[in-house]
Motif scaffolding. Structure first.
Motif, short mmCIF file in Angstrom:
data_model
loop_
_atom_site.label_atom_id
_atom_site.label_comp_id
_atom_site.label_asym_id
_atom_site.label_seq_id
_atom_site.Cartn_x
_atom_site.Cartn_y
_atom_site.Cartn_z
N ASN A 92 0.86 -1.18 0.00
CA ASN A 92 0.00 0.00 0.00
C ASN A 92 0.89 1.22 0.00
O ASN A 92 1.93 1.24 0.66
N PHE A 93 0.48 2.25 -0.71
CA PHE A 93 1.25 3.49 -0.69
C PHE A 93 0.34 4.67 -1.02
O PHE A 93 -0.72 4.53 -1.63
N SER A 94 0.78 5.83 -0.57
CA SER A 94 0.11 7.08 -0.90
C SER A 94 0.89 7.75 -2.02
O SER A 94 2.06 7.45 -2.24
N VAL A 95 0.24 8.67 -2.69
CA VAL A 95 0.87 9.41 -3.78
C VAL A 95 0.80 10.89 -3.47
O VAL A 95 -0.24 11.41 -3.08
N ALA A 96 1.93 11.56 -3.63
CA ALA A 96 1.98 13.01 -3.47
C ALA A 96 2.44 13.62 -4.78
O ALA A 96 3.29 13.06 -5.48
N LEU A 97 1.88 14.75 -5.12
CA LEU A 97 2.24 15.47 -6.33
C LEU A 97 2.74 16.85 -5.93
O LEU A 97 1.99 17.62 -5.33
N ASN A 98 4.01 17.10 -6.22
CA ASN A 98 4.61 18.39 -5.88
C ASN A 98 4.38 18.73 -4.40
O ASN A 98 3.95 19.81 -4.05
N THR A 99 4.62 17.75 -3.54
CA THR A 99 4.57 17.82 -2.06
C THR A 99 3.16 17.82 -1.47
O THR A 99 3.02 17.98 -0.27
N LYS A 100 2.12 17.63 -2.27
CA LYS A 100 0.75 17.58 -1.74
C LYS A 100 0.19 16.18 -1.89
O LYS A 100 0.17 15.63 -3.00
N LEU A 101 -0.27 15.59 -0.77
CA LEU A 101 -0.88 14.27 -0.84
C LEU A 101 -2.15 14.31 -1.67
O LEU A 101 -2.92 15.27 -1.60
N LEU A 102 -2.34 13.27 -2.46
CA LEU A 102 -3.50 13.21 -3.35
C LEU A 102 -4.50 12.17 -2.86
O LEU A 102 -4.12 11.13 -2.34
N ASN A 103 -5.76 12.46 -3.08
CA ASN A 103 -6.83 11.51 -2.80
C ASN A 103 -7.61 11.16 -4.05
O ASN A 103 -8.54 10.36 -4.00
N GLU A 104 -7.27 11.80 -5.17
CA GLU A 104 -7.98 11.55 -6.42
C GLU A 104 -7.04 11.69 -7.60
O GLU A 104 -5.93 12.24 -7.47
N ASN A 105 -7.50 11.21 -8.74
CA ASN A 105 -6.71 11.32 -9.96
C ASN A 105 -6.48 12.79 -10.30
O ASN A 105 -7.40 13.60 -10.21
N THR A 106 -5.25 13.11 -10.69
CA THR A 106 -4.88 14.50 -10.97
C THR A 106 -4.09 14.56 -12.27
O THR A 106 -3.22 13.73 -12.51
N THR A 107 -4.38 15.56 -13.08
CA THR A 107 -3.66 15.77 -14.32
C THR A 107 -2.22 16.17 -14.03
O THR A 107 -1.95 16.96 -13.13
#
Length: 77
Positions: free
Chosen positions: A46-61
C-alpha cells in the motif's frame, strides 16, 4: 512530457531506485498503473501518492516537470 518519480522506504527497496523518470503519462492514475506494470512488486504494498509535495486523494492531471512521490506507510518511534 516528463515527470520525476521519487520513491521512499519499501517502495524504493522493491524498485531498487529512489528516483525514476516517466514519460507520456497524462495523470496520476496512469503514472501509478505504469509503475505497477513495470515494477509488479509495487502492487504488493500500500502506498500514498503526493504530487509536488501535496498528498493526493484523487486522480490528478500531470504537467511537464511535475514530481510524483510514492510514499509507503511510515513506521516511527
Amino acid at each position: 512530457m516528463e515527470i520525476t518519480v521519487l520513491l521512499f522506504g519499501q517502495a524504493a527497496e522493491l524498485v531498487a531506485s529512489k528516483q525514476l523518470t516517466l514519460t507520456s503519462v497524462i495523470d496520476t492514475n496512469t503514472a501509478v498503473s505504469q509503475l505497477k506494470s513495470t515494477y509488479p512488486q509495487l502492487a504488493s504494498i500500500n502506498f500514498s501518492v503526493a504530487l509536488n509535495t501535496k498528498l493526493l486523494n484523487e486522480n490528478t492531471t500531470l504537467n511537464n516537470g511535475d514530481v510524483l512521490a510514492i510514499l509507503p506507510p511510515f513506521s516511527g518511534g
